[in-house]
Design a protein around this motif. Sequence first.
Motif, PDB file in Angstrom:
ATOM      1  N   UNK A 250       0.824  -1.205   0.000  1.00  0.00           N
ATOM      2  CA  UNK A 250       0.000   0.000   0.000  1.00  0.00           C
ATOM      3  C   UNK A 250       0.859   1.257   0.000  1.00  0.00           C
ATOM      4  N   UNK A 251       1.977   1.231   0.728  1.00  0.00           N
ATOM      5  CA  UNK A 251       2.892   2.371   0.698  1.00  0.00           C
ATOM      6  C   UNK A 251       4.088   2.136  -0.216  1.00  0.00           C
ATOM      7  N   UNK A 252       4.535   0.914  -0.339  1.00  0.00           N
ATOM      8  CA  UNK A 252       5.765   0.643  -1.090  1.00  0.00           C
ATOM      9  C   UNK A 252       5.540   0.450  -2.588  1.00  0.00           C
ATOM     10  N   UNK A 253       4.291   0.278  -3.005  1.00  0.00           N
ATOM     11  CA  UNK A 253       4.023  -0.058  -4.395  1.00  0.00           C
ATOM     12  C   UNK A 253       4.009   1.136  -5.335  1.00  0.00           C
ATOM     13  N   UNK A 254       3.878   0.840  -6.626  1.00  0.00           N
ATOM     14  CA  UNK A 254       3.744   1.817  -7.709  1.00  0.00           C
ATOM     15  C   UNK A 254       4.964   2.725  -7.834  1.00  0.00           C
ATOM     16  N   UNK A 255       6.147   2.126  -7.778  1.00  0.00           N
ATOM     17  CA  UNK A 255       7.379   2.851  -8.060  1.00  0.00           C
ATOM     18  C   UNK A 255       8.078   3.450  -6.866  1.00  0.00           C
ATOM     19  N   UNK A 256       7.467   3.417  -5.699  1.00  0.00           N
ATOM     20  CA  UNK A 256       8.024   4.076  -4.523  1.00  0.00           C
ATOM     21  C   UNK A 256       9.461   3.657  -4.231  1.00  0.00           C
ATOM     22  N   UNK A 257       9.774   2.363  -4.357  1.00  0.00           N
ATOM     23  CA  UNK A 257      11.099   1.872  -3.953  1.00  0.00           C
ATOM     24  C   UNK A 257      12.059   1.670  -5.127  1.00  0.00           C
ATOM     25  N   UNK A 258      11.719   2.222  -6.285  1.00  0.00           N
ATOM     26  CA  UNK A 258      12.585   2.056  -7.448  1.00  0.00           C
ATOM     27  C   UNK A 258      12.260   0.826  -8.268  1.00  0.00           C
ATOM     28  N   UNK A 259      11.225   0.130  -7.906  1.00  0.00           N
ATOM     29  CA  UNK A 259      10.616  -0.947  -8.703  1.00  0.00           C
ATOM     30  C   UNK A 259       9.110  -0.715  -8.665  1.00  0.00           C
ATOM     31  N   UNK A 260       8.376  -1.279  -9.630  1.00  0.00           N
ATOM     32  CA  UNK A 260       6.933  -1.060  -9.594  1.00  0.00           C
ATOM     33  C   UNK A 260       6.360  -1.570  -8.273  1.00  0.00           C
ATOM     34  N   UNK A 261       6.768  -2.765  -7.857  1.00  0.00           N
ATOM     35  CA  UNK A 261       6.456  -3.294  -6.529  1.00  0.00           C
ATOM     36  C   UNK A 261       7.758  -3.540  -5.783  1.00  0.00           C
ATOM     37  N   UNK A 262       7.749  -3.324  -4.484  1.00  0.00           N
ATOM     38  CA  UNK A 262       8.963  -3.546  -3.698  1.00  0.00           C
ATOM     39  C   UNK A 262       9.388  -5.009  -3.707  1.00  0.00           C
ATOM     40  N   UNK A 263       8.422  -5.925  -3.801  1.00  0.00           N
ATOM     41  CA  UNK A 263       8.764  -7.357  -3.783  1.00  0.00           C
ATOM     42  C   UNK A 263       9.675  -7.744  -4.938  1.00  0.00           C
ATOM     43  N   UNK A 264       9.709  -6.929  -5.996  1.00  0.00           N
ATOM     44  CA  UNK A 264      10.571  -7.231  -7.141  1.00  0.00           C
ATOM     45  C   UNK A 264      12.052  -7.197  -6.758  1.00  0.00           C
ATOM     46  N   UNK A 265      12.403  -6.464  -5.706  1.00  0.00           N
ATOM     47  CA  UNK A 265      13.799  -6.437  -5.255  1.00  0.00           C
ATOM     48  C   UNK A 265      14.255  -7.818  -4.796  1.00  0.00           C
ATOM     49  N   UNK A 266      13.291  -8.644  -4.361  1.00  0.00           N
ATOM     50  CA  UNK A 266      13.645  -9.947  -3.797  1.00  0.00           C
ATOM     51  C   UNK A 266      13.101 -11.119  -4.614  1.00  0.00           C
ATOM     52  N   UNK A 367      14.879   3.307  -3.381  1.00  0.00           N
ATOM     53  CA  UNK A 367      14.156   4.296  -4.144  1.00  0.00           C
ATOM     54  C   UNK A 367      13.905   5.529  -3.296  1.00  0.00           C
ATOM     55  N   UNK A 368      12.695   6.072  -3.383  1.00  0.00           N
ATOM     56  CA  UNK A 368      12.348   7.277  -2.631  1.00  0.00           C
ATOM     57  C   UNK A 368      11.534   6.943  -1.384  1.00  0.00           C
ATOM     58  N   UNK A 369      11.958   5.901  -0.695  1.00  0.00           N
ATOM     59  CA  UNK A 369      11.483   5.572   0.649  1.00  0.00           C
ATOM     60  C   UNK A 369      12.731   5.433   1.508  1.00  0.00           C
ATOM     61  N   UNK A 370      13.036   6.500   2.258  1.00  0.00           N
ATOM     62  CA  UNK A 370      14.328   6.606   2.930  1.00  0.00           C
ATOM     63  C   UNK A 370      14.129   6.937   4.403  1.00  0.00           C
TER      64      UNK A 370
END
Length: 475
Positions: A250-266, A367-370
Motif C-alpha cells: 500500500x505504501x511501497x508499491x507503484x514505483x516508490x522503492x525504485x521498482x513497480x512493486x517492492x517485492x521485485x527487489x527480492x 528508491x524514494x522511501x528513505x
Amino acid sequence: MFVEDLKSQLIDDPRFDILTLLEKREQERYGLHSKHMNEMMVRVLQTIGYDVGFRAGRGQYLWDHSGSRYLDLLSGWGVFALGRNHPTVREALSSVLGADLPNLVQMDVSVLSSLLAERLLEFVPFLDKVFFTNSGAETVEAAIKFARRTTGRPNIIYCDHAFHGLTYGALALNGDPVFREGFEPLLPGCVRIPFNDLAALEQALSGRDAAAFIVEPIQGKGVNIPDDLYLRGAQALCRKYGALFVADEIQTGLGRTGRFLAIEHWGVEPDMVLIAKALSGGHVPVGAVLTRKHIFEKVFNRMDRAVVHGSTFAKNDLAMAAGLATLEVIQSEDLVRKSAQNGARLLRAFEAMADRYELVHAVRGKGLMIGIEFGAPRSLKLKAAWSLLETFNAGLFCQLITIPLFKDHKILAQVAGHGSHTVKLLPALILNDADCDWIERSFDAVIADSHRVPGAVWSLGTTLADHAMKARVSR
C-alpha cells in the motif's frame, strides 16, 4: 454558523461557488477544525509551528498563506507519488465528469474498472484477478476475508512494528500498541511475530492454523528493510504449511522503492498483493487486492455468492479513471527509474552525513522511501543533552530535526512512527535535481546545528521537553 453560511451561499448564487466559500472561511481554518473536528491535531500543529495554513499544492511543492514555497517530503503518506494536481489525472477526471457516464449502476459491470484491472495485471503478471476497494485499510480487510475463506483457517500472522491500517481487522494486525490502546479486544486469531525472523514465522505456521502471513516488504514505521533471503524464505514457508503469502504494498508499491512493486527487489510472487495510496493519483481514494484466480473463485464461487463481499463506492468511475491515469503517468514519465535514480543519489548523500555526524546512526531505504535514524552520541556534551531529552519523551530528538527543516528550510518531513528515532522521506516520485540539492543542503545544515551544544536546536529541545512534561502531568 457554517450551515447558515452555506445556505446563504446557495441562495445568493445558485451555482454554489465553492472557491468563494473556501476563501470566505479560510481565516477560520484552525478554529473550525478545533470546534467541529480534531482539536488535538490543531494543538499539535500549533505546538510544533506547522500551523502555516497551506493554500496551494502543485507537483512536489506546497505554498502557505504568505506565498512561501515548501518541498513536501511526506506526500500525504505516499498518496501523492505523482505530486499534487497532476494535469493528466485532472484531465481524466474532468473527461469522466463531463461524459454523463452511468456510474455505479450496481446491477451492471463497469468498463473502466475492468480496464484498470487489466492494466494492473500487466504490471503484476503472476496474479490473475483484481478486487477494488476504497482505501488501504479496506484492502487489508478484504485480504483477511479472502484468506480465511480460501484456507478455512482462522489465524493471520503479522509482524512487530507493522502498520496495515486502523479499521478493526487491520488494527488487529498493527504492531504499534499506541494505535491499539483503548480499542481492544480486537479481531481474534491474529498472531504477532518479529519482523525479519524466519524461525519465528515457521513456528507460527507450523500449527497449520494460519490462513495467511501478511507483511510489508519494507516496513513503513521505521523504514525497516528485510535481509536478502527473508521474503523468499517467508514465501517458501507459507507454501510448505499451506498459508497464503500476502504482500502489503500500500505504501511501497507503484514505483516508490525504485521498482513497480517492492517485492521485485527480492524476486518473490505472493498470493495477494495489496495496493492503494498512490493509485488514487492524489484525487479519488482507491485500493485493490491483486490475487490468484483460485483465491478469487473460492470467495465468489456461486452465482448466489456474486456479491458476498463488496463495497458500495468501489469501482466508481472517478476512482477507476484516476487509477488508469496514474499508471499512464508512471509509465510515460518513467517514474520508477527516476525513483531509483534520485533515491540512490539521496542515499549516498545521507550515508556521507552518517560518516560526518555522530548523531546519525543509520541510513536505510530503497528508491524514494528513505529513513535517517538518529541515536545516542559519543561525545559527553551531546550525550548529556540527548539523555535529558529522551528522559522526557522517547523519540523527541527527531523533532529537533524536522521543526528546523520546516521553519528554516521550508521542507515538510516527519518521524517514521510513534517514539521513533527515524525521520522518513516519502517524496513525490517527480523530484528533480534542484529538489535533491535542496534536501541535501537543508538536512546537512540542520544536522550540523544539532551537534552544537548549547545551540538553537537544543533550546528548541528544552521547549519541547517542557510541553512533553506538561502533557504527562495532565494525563
